[in-house]
Design an enzyme around this catalytic site. Structure first.
Site, PDB file in Angstrom:
ATOM      1  N   ASN A 152       0.820  -1.219   0.000  1.00  0.00           N
ATOM      2  CA  ASN A 152       0.000   0.000   0.000  1.00  0.00           C
ATOM      3  C   ASN A 152       0.847   1.258   0.000  1.00  0.00           C
ATOM      4  OD1 ASN A 152      -2.325  -1.558   0.262  1.00  0.00           O
ATOM      5  ND2 ASN A 152      -2.469  -1.275   2.481  1.00  0.00           N
ATOM      6  N   GLY A 197       4.034  -6.681  26.229  1.00  0.00           N
ATOM      7  CA  GLY A 197       4.845  -7.733  25.625  1.00  0.00           C
ATOM      8  C   GLY A 197       4.011  -8.731  24.855  1.00  0.00           C
ATOM      9  N   ASP A 232       3.641  -5.117  12.585  1.00  0.00           N
ATOM     10  CA  ASP A 232       4.272  -5.701  11.403  1.00  0.00           C
ATOM     11  C   ASP A 232       5.781  -5.812  11.584  1.00  0.00           C
ATOM     12  OD1 ASP A 232       1.802  -5.875  10.111  1.00  0.00           O
ATOM     13  OD2 ASP A 232       1.968  -3.835   9.347  1.00  0.00           O
ATOM     14  N   ALA A 259      10.096   0.345  16.585  1.00  0.00           N
ATOM     15  CA  ALA A 259       9.288   0.934  15.517  1.00  0.00           C
ATOM     16  C   ALA A 259       8.329   1.992  16.025  1.00  0.00           C
ATOM     17  CB  ALA A 259       8.511  -0.167  14.793  1.00  0.00           C
TER      18      ALA A 259
END
Length: 307
Positions: free
Chosen positions: A18, A229, A256, A286
């Site tokens: 995408n 976690g 992801d 991230a």
């Protein structure tokens, strides 16, 4: 699925590619409300591409199976895959728009996402079967952003581990869910999967949920718990994986990144619990940057320690 997976360490990602159109806001709008944004950007995304980039940037050998449109946005969508040395030979251009995700990110880092399939709708069973030779890999990853029949074609063609992330959750044949090894889900997704399998009605906490998934015939499970976690379970037992403490800026694509790192660990021959520890660090990393793929670590980057 056979019991003799490839040992070459290759990861094949079958999934969405995408463009992410991101709007930053102080808070998420209420129904019918218009807010002023504090910033915006267009960047590469898609759960499949995100997972491929996350693994590729950490040094994995990755191949991507997917589709982009014939519009100029396809170049944005493919940019990070190419920069991460992901093999895109099995990515096809189809007539029409590239997949689009509209992402709203609030100041606390939480996001909401609307996904428009676009070219990803072409990744159906016929397309998957055309690339069957690529599925003789150590790990085959799939998500829920391609057509149902494309997902359901994968288990019988996969020769290694079928890492299945049913996000978003859709109705799938029970045997496809049970082929997952591991099934990677958050708590909401786990509830929906259990309902499809007719199990888990009595599950009340994380450990009961994992036991119910395993009891329903799923070989291995990773239950992601955000800032708490994750919980992993397989034939070696159940293990709680601690989080890495970070100051979250944007959670877009963090799950992801977790999956890409998890696949890397498994492809290297690590146990599920070992691979999940690396995944916890990478997923946390991230969240410290804006966007999905632009926020992912590369080989050599210092990862946050587990708490």
């Amino acid at each position: 699925m056979t019991e003799n997976p490839s040992t070459d360490g290759t990861i094949v990602v079958v999934g969405s590619i995408n463009v992410d159109l991101t709007a930053n806001v102080r808070r998420h709008p209420l129904p019918g409300e218009t807010l002023h944004g504090t910033g915006g950007r267009m960047s590469p995304g898609g759960k499949g591409a995100n997972q491929a980039v996350a693994a590729g940037q950490l040094g994995a050998r990755v191949r991507m199976v997917g589709a982009v449109g014939s519009d100029p946005q396809s170049e944005v969508a493919l940019s990070a895959l190419r920069a991460s040395a992901v093999d895109t030979a099995a990515v096809t251009e189809v007539e029409g728009p590239t997949g689009l995700a509209i992402v709203t990110v609030a100041e606390d880092g939480e996001n909401s996402i609307v996904v428009i399939a676009g070219a990803n709708a072409a990744v159906d069973a016929q397309y998957v079967e055309q690339h069957a030779e690529l599925l003789e890999a150590a790990i085959v990853i799939c998500q829920g952003e391609i057509p149902r029949d494309g997902i359901e074609a994968l288990p019988r063609l996969t020769r290694g581990r079928f890492l299945h992330n049913p996000a978003p959750v859709m109705e799938l044949a029970p045997e496809v869910l049970r082929a997952s090894d591991p099934l990677v889900v958050n708590e909401h997704e786990a509830t929906l999967v259990l309902a499809q399998l007719g199990a888990g009605a009595g599950a009340r906490d994380e450990e009961e949920t994992v036991r119910a998934l395993r009891g329903a015939g799923i070989r291995s499970v990773v239950l992601t718990l955000g800032a708490q976690g994750s919980l992993v379970a397989d034939a070696q037992g159940t293990h709680r994986i601690p989080p890495a403490a970070v100051e979250a800026v944007d959670t877009t694509g963090a799950g992801d990144a977790f999956i890409g790192a998890l696949a890397l660990g498994l492809a290297r021959g690590e146990s599920l619990a070992q691979a999940a520890r690396l995944a916890s660090q990478v997923g946390a990393y991230a969240t410290t940057g804006a966007g999905a793929q632009p926020s992912y670590p590369r080989q050599g980057d210092a990862l946050p320690p587990l708490t």
